[in-house]
Design a protein around this motif. Structure first.
Motif, PDB file in Angstrom:
ATOM      1  N   ILE A   1       1.017  -1.205   0.066  1.00  0.00           N
ATOM      2  CA  ILE A   1       0.018  -0.020   0.026  1.00  0.00           C
ATOM      3  C   ILE A   1       0.857   1.388  -0.025  1.00  0.00           C
ATOM      4  O   ILE A   1       0.672   2.178  -0.774  1.00  0.00           O
ATOM      5  N   GLY A   2       2.002   1.129   0.892  1.00  0.00           N
ATOM      6  CA  GLY A   2       3.161   2.488   0.622  1.00  0.00           C
ATOM      7  C   GLY A   2       3.585   2.706  -0.591  1.00  0.00           C
ATOM      8  O   GLY A   2       3.652   3.794  -0.901  1.00  0.00           O
ATOM      9  N   ASP A   3       3.882   1.623  -1.026  1.00  0.00           N
ATOM     10  CA  ASP A   3       4.482   1.634  -2.489  1.00  0.00           C
ATOM     11  C   ASP A   3       3.516   2.219  -3.511  1.00  0.00           C
ATOM     12  O   ASP A   3       3.812   2.961  -4.561  1.00  0.00           O
ATOM     13  N   LEU A   4       2.217   1.798  -3.597  1.00  0.00           N
ATOM     14  CA  LEU A   4       1.375   2.078  -4.409  1.00  0.00           C
ATOM     15  C   LEU A   4       0.901   3.621  -4.229  1.00  0.00           C
ATOM     16  O   LEU A   4       0.765   4.542  -5.130  1.00  0.00           O
ATOM     17  N   LEU A   5       1.125   3.996  -2.983  1.00  0.00           N
ATOM     18  CA  LEU A   5       0.677   5.642  -2.732  1.00  0.00           C
ATOM     19  C   LEU A   5       1.640   6.389  -3.011  1.00  0.00           C
ATOM     20  O   LEU A   5       1.650   7.378  -3.575  1.00  0.00           O
TER      21      LEU A   5
END
Length: 74
Positions: free
Chosen positions: A27-31
């Motif tokens: 999720i952090g990488d996506l954001l």
């Protein structure tokens, strides 16, 4: 919308590998990749094509990772 998410995932993954080799989770990488796309677009303008979008978003995400590392050190 789906293409932007895919570009964000790829850009976040690449930024995680370029900077310290560790990402911020899925999720952090996506954001990070999505926001990096906005940052990169603001710096370089709107890219043409999928490869250009990935490059611009990755550069923007790397900038964000670099800034987050500076903030963590302070």
């Amino acid at each position: 919308m789906i293409a932007a998410i895919i570009v964000g995932i790829i850009a976040g993954f690449l930024a995680g590998k370029i900077m310290d080799g560790s990402g911020f989770g899925v999720i952090g990488d996506l954001l990070l990749g999505l926001v990096g796309g906005l940052v990169g677009g603001a710096i370089f303008g709107s890219p043409n094509g999928m490869i250009g979008a990935i490059v611009v978003a990755t550069i923007g995400a790397v900038i964000l990772v670099w800034i987050s590392h500076l903030i963590k050190r302070a």
